[in-house]
Design a protein around this motif. Structure first.
Motif, PDB file in Angstrom:
ATOM      1  N   ALA A  40       0.822  -1.218   0.000  1.00  0.00           N
ATOM      2  CA  ALA A  40       0.000   0.000   0.000  1.00  0.00           C
ATOM      3  C   ALA A  40       0.855   1.267   0.000  1.00  0.00           C
ATOM      4  O   ALA A  40       0.582   2.213  -0.743  1.00  0.00           O
ATOM      5  N   ILE A  41       1.913   1.303   0.805  1.00  0.00           N
ATOM      6  CA  ILE A  41       2.727   2.518   0.885  1.00  0.00           C
ATOM      7  C   ILE A  41       3.574   2.696  -0.378  1.00  0.00           C
ATOM      8  O   ILE A  41       3.767   3.813  -0.853  1.00  0.00           O
ATOM      9  N   LYS A  43       2.727   1.617  -3.406  1.00  0.00           N
ATOM     10  CA  LYS A  43       1.785   2.026  -4.461  1.00  0.00           C
ATOM     11  C   LYS A  43       1.397   3.497  -4.299  1.00  0.00           C
ATOM     12  O   LYS A  43       1.364   4.254  -5.264  1.00  0.00           O
ATOM     13  N   ARG A  44       1.129   3.912  -3.075  1.00  0.00           N
ATOM     14  CA  ARG A  44       0.731   5.297  -2.842  1.00  0.00           C
ATOM     15  C   ARG A  44       1.863   6.250  -3.203  1.00  0.00           C
ATOM     16  O   ARG A  44       1.646   7.295  -3.787  1.00  0.00           O
ATOM     17  N   GLU A  45       3.091   5.885  -2.864  1.00  0.00           N
ATOM     18  CA  GLU A  45       4.246   6.732  -3.180  1.00  0.00           C
ATOM     19  C   GLU A  45       4.426   6.865  -4.695  1.00  0.00           C
ATOM     20  O   GLU A  45       4.796   7.916  -5.192  1.00  0.00           O
ATOM     21  N   GLU A  47       1.970   6.734  -6.917  1.00  0.00           N
ATOM     22  CA  GLU A  47       0.855   7.537  -7.428  1.00  0.00           C
ATOM     23  C   GLU A  47       0.877   8.976  -6.925  1.00  0.00           C
ATOM     24  O   GLU A  47       0.513   9.897  -7.654  1.00  0.00           O
ATOM     25  N   PHE A  48       1.267   9.156  -5.675  1.00  0.00           N
ATOM     26  CA  PHE A  48       1.278  10.476  -5.041  1.00  0.00           C
ATOM     27  C   PHE A  48       2.605  10.674  -4.311  1.00  0.00           C
ATOM     28  O   PHE A  48       2.696  10.420  -3.108  1.00  0.00           O
ATOM     29  N   THR A  50       5.835  11.975  -2.250  1.00  0.00           N
ATOM     30  CA  THR A  50       5.783  12.724  -0.995  1.00  0.00           C
ATOM     31  C   THR A  50       7.043  13.524  -0.669  1.00  0.00           C
ATOM     32  O   THR A  50       7.142  14.072   0.420  1.00  0.00           O
ATOM     33  N   HIS A  63       3.267   7.820   3.490  1.00  0.00           N
ATOM     34  CA  HIS A  63       2.167   7.357   4.321  1.00  0.00           C
ATOM     35  C   HIS A  63       1.162   6.635   3.441  1.00  0.00           C
ATOM     36  O   HIS A  63       1.244   6.697   2.216  1.00  0.00           O
ATOM     37  N   THR A  64       0.239   5.950   4.076  1.00  0.00           N
ATOM     38  CA  THR A  64      -0.830   5.277   3.360  1.00  0.00           C
ATOM     39  C   THR A  64      -2.076   5.267   4.234  1.00  0.00           C
ATOM     40  O   THR A  64      -2.084   5.853   5.319  1.00  0.00           O
ATOM     41  N   ASN A  65      -3.110   4.613   3.767  1.00  0.00           N
ATOM     42  CA  ASN A  65      -4.384   4.614   4.483  1.00  0.00           C
ATOM     43  C   ASN A  65      -4.283   3.933   5.845  1.00  0.00           C
ATOM     44  O   ASN A  65      -3.521   2.982   6.037  1.00  0.00           O
TER      45      ASN A  65
END
Length: 148
Positions: A40-41, A43-45, A47-48, A50, A63-65
């Protein structure tokens, strides 16, 4: 949110994916995150991004959800050599000196914590003090003073 086991100094990582994989394994072993956290972290990094370019020290706040987190905290990481991350607004790659991995268990608290951190990241003397400090306890004290 800050404690000794979450302060990591002189971490050697070449890029964000390597770093996020390694820190995820450590956080999983310490019980802070679920097995789903690593994917999750990362993938989030992707896409978005930081990373934030600052006056003297570049930072990242991966960070992630909250659904992937067991216990709240902030992992403070200082890299032994810079680590490549993509910058938040431009997606250009920049060399990061320090990372703040956010472990938020309540979704509604994430924006507030991010806002507090963004506010202190513009304070170069604060970042310089963090970057040059070698005692975990002092780093925790410095961060607690600013975040609370």
């Amino acid at each position: 949110m800050l404690n000794n086991e979450l302060v990591l100094l002189d971490v050697d990582s070449k890029n964000s994916e390597e770093f996020l994989s390694n820190i995820s394994d450590r956080l999983l072993n310490l019980g802070y995150v679920k097995e789903s956290f690593k994917d999750a972290i990362i993938k989030r990094e992707e896409e978005f991004p930081t990373a934030i370019g600052a006056e003297e020290y570049n930072l990242a706040i991966p960070h992630t959800n909250s659904e992937h987190v067991n216990k709240p905290g902030i992992a403070f990481v200082r890299f032994s050599d810079k680590c490549r991350f993509k910058e938040m607004c431009t997606s250009n790659e920049i060399d990061v000196d320090m990372a703040f991995v956010l472990l938020v268990t309540k979704k509604e608290e994430q924006v507030n914590l991010l806002s507090k951190l963004m506010g202190i990241f513009s304070q170069n003397e604060f970042l310089k003090e963090l970057y040059n400090e070698n005692k975990n306890e002092k780093i925790i004290e410095i961060l607690n003073e600013k975040i609370k």
